[in-house]
Motif scaffolding. Sequence first.
Motif, PDB file in Angstrom:
ATOM      1  N   ASN A 206     -89.108  29.874  34.454  1.00 55.93           N
ATOM      2  CA  ASN A 206     -90.144  30.632  33.755  1.00 55.93           C
ATOM      3  C   ASN A 206     -89.875  32.119  33.930  1.00 55.93           C
ATOM      4  OD1 ASN A 206     -91.540  31.524  36.285  1.00 55.93           O
ATOM      5  ND2 ASN A 206     -91.950  29.324  36.471  1.00 55.93           N
ATOM      6  N   LEU A 207     -90.737  32.949  33.385  1.00 56.59           N
ATOM      7  CA  LEU A 207     -90.518  34.397  33.422  1.00 56.59           C
ATOM      8  C   LEU A 207     -90.574  34.964  34.837  1.00 56.59           C
ATOM      9  CD1 LEU A 207     -92.649  35.457  30.312  1.00 56.59           C
ATOM     10  CD2 LEU A 207     -90.161  35.513  30.492  1.00 56.59           C
ATOM     11  N   ASP A 208     -91.260  34.274  35.753  1.00 55.06           N
ATOM     12  CA  ASP A 208     -91.381  34.788  37.115  1.00 55.06           C
ATOM     13  C   ASP A 208     -90.354  34.201  38.072  1.00 55.06           C
ATOM     14  OD1 ASP A 208     -93.460  36.569  36.654  1.00 55.06           O
ATOM     15  OD2 ASP A 208     -94.969  35.001  36.800  1.00 55.06           O
ATOM     16  N   SER A 209     -89.654  33.161  37.663  1.00 54.87           N
ATOM     17  CA  SER A 209     -88.616  32.593  38.533  1.00 54.87           C
ATOM     18  C   SER A 209     -87.222  32.979  38.050  1.00 54.87           C
ATOM     19  CB  SER A 209     -88.740  31.065  38.575  1.00 54.87           C
ATOM     20  OG  SER A 209     -88.444  30.505  37.308  1.00 54.87           O
ATOM     21  N   THR A 210     -87.160  33.936  37.143  1.00 51.99           N
ATOM     22  CA  THR A 210     -85.884  34.422  36.620  1.00 51.99           C
ATOM     23  C   THR A 210     -85.843  35.932  36.801  1.00 51.99           C
ATOM     24  OG1 THR A 210     -86.019  32.682  34.940  1.00 51.99           O
ATOM     25  CG2 THR A 210     -84.304  34.346  34.667  1.00 51.99           C
TER      26      THR A 210
END
Length: 710
Positions: A206-210
């Motif tokens: 997701n946007l926060d794990s990348t």
Amino acid sequence: MASFESFYQEYPCSYNSPLSCDRPFQTAQQIKGAKFCLECGFPATLPQEAEIKGSQGTYQIASFVGVRGLGRLYSGVQLKDKQPVIIKEYLLPNRSFNESETQKRKETFKRVGGVSLADSRIQNFRLVETKEAIADEKGERCYLIIQGIESSQTLGKHLIEKGAMTSLEVREVLNQGLQTLQFLHTQKLRFPSNQTQLGITHGNINLDSTLIKVENNQKFSIYFCDLAIWENLFIPPIIPQPAPARPEQDLESLGLLAFYLWVGRTTNFSSNQPLDIRDNQQWPDTDSNLKQFIYRLIGLETPFESAEAARKALLELPKEDRGKSSARSTASQELKKPLPTPLILLLILFLLLLGGGIWYWLWGRKTDNPNQYIQWSRLVRNFSEVPNVPSGQFTYTGEKDSTWSFVLTQLVDNSRLGDLLTRPKPDATATFDYKSVLSSNINNPIKSLEEVQTNKKDFAITSLVDNITDKLAKKPVAYDGLLVFVAFNKRDSNLANALGGKISLEQLRQIYTGKITNWQQINPKLPNLPVKPFAPTEPEAISKFQQIVLQNAPQDEALFAAKVTKLDTTKTQNLIRSETLDGRTTGIISFGIISKTLSQCTGYPLAIADAKKSAIQPLFQKRDRRSINPSDDLCQHDDYYVDVTTFQSYPLGYPIFVVYPKDSNRLPGGSTFAQMLTTRQGQCLLSKVGLVALQPMPDDINSYACKSVP
């Protein structure tokens, strides 16, 4: 997976989200050695210099960075070689996990926390490197020691700061992401337990794990982190546990991530709901080939068999085009026939009604004053554009238990405000170090001003400037204020409802001098309850209350001191919550600074009336842009804000000043710092920590990182 806000419901957090709440951090800052949040009992953040011992060394905490996914991030160092690391702290709080569950998840975490190539080769497949997984044997915490990616940020933060990516940039994200997934899905990997496995799914893209790292030439690299195999261990057991992910789900998640990056947002602005990827109107029209590729990646069209096949197809895609579908509706290709006369009359009537509706929409609803942002537009944009910054190390001060001392500890854009303001202009050699002081007379907290007058400090920040000498200058940098609150819950019998959501300055004066001791003395229709007046512990807040409400009358001040209980605002809120949860109707009334009373829903902030004037409520609901009322759900913290224009006439509002010497022989540290705080970046930062900007700001500023405000 369920929303993070549904996690840890066993902890009565004012934000309904203990993990991302700032109160555990505040507790750790205010009380040395604190283990748990003062408000709800959730584990507090780790203090600076705390040490974590692992099998490969000892690691020391440098500072709290923020929250990502299901854990807290800290910057730190490995003590033996002083190499920087990122420490991700995962929590197994005992109200959410029983002893057996905690032990089982700790053991699993130590076995699977991190992966590497089984043959020990060192290859950069853009997967964040994990050094070791540590479980606290006696506590409720686990730690993942991570090799930091210098100058990187999550794609979520990047999206907020930079906006939508171009189709070429999205293609590059997909190219790198698919290459990493190809590696993850097919290589033989080793876990910390030395167990090997052929391929693993990420399961949490997701946007926060990348992460993204942008180079000087605008090229970038993306890195995956926070794999589900260890991240999901910390989902409380009361929450449905996700099934093990499959490789095709990684492709779908990457496709959705690419869609968000290309569109530039994750939410449909009109409905405030997540974007529907099937809604054709949400898609850019610049690259139909890329759109079709993402459709396949997500599985809306023929899915790819593997990450390798998807990447091969991506690299073979035709270059970007701006062509739209050539299909046209048959109706638009037909010759238009004249409409019959009755239909024309109906059409005219419809247009008249439509015009009336538009007129009502434009004039009948509240609209922005087109001139209200003129002051904002004239501000210097950010710290780096402030001219003539002097070199030197400036020490400034304020009262120890004051608004400024408190807001400096608050997190904004993943950093403490105090850290951001220590060296606000990195290319200059000016630093600003804050050293608080404690006035010996808490009824007259002017020690900070005395420090400036005697040249012990370069400048001060305070709201108490009535008696400064002509040798000192003052410049307002923001507004602060006092919010008066009473118990609030959803029952019709609560005190906020009974008061109609408001109270007058005269009623407050009588309450806080002991002249009103029962709520029915204000109105016989109010509950038959004893009034329990409380006050906060901040000397400046009490001084401003006595100045505005008690008019500094010595007799009233003496009665205030004798009859009012002083208690930290958070503890007062906890007391209200405790009495409410016990089923009691409480008569507590208190007041507090905005930064401590705004984002909570235990107490309702009352509108304040001055003499015969209408009561003023400066807190506005976002959706309807109106003042809040007792029927609103204040637990939805993102739904309301302080309206700057209204606040300027709020009876309990007042400015905060930078106070500095007029002496031209001294370097202008104070005036320069005031200039910094009154830039757009400075006003943005101050508004995000609970102060009120000097001028109205555009609505969307809160969605920006302050260093990049337009």
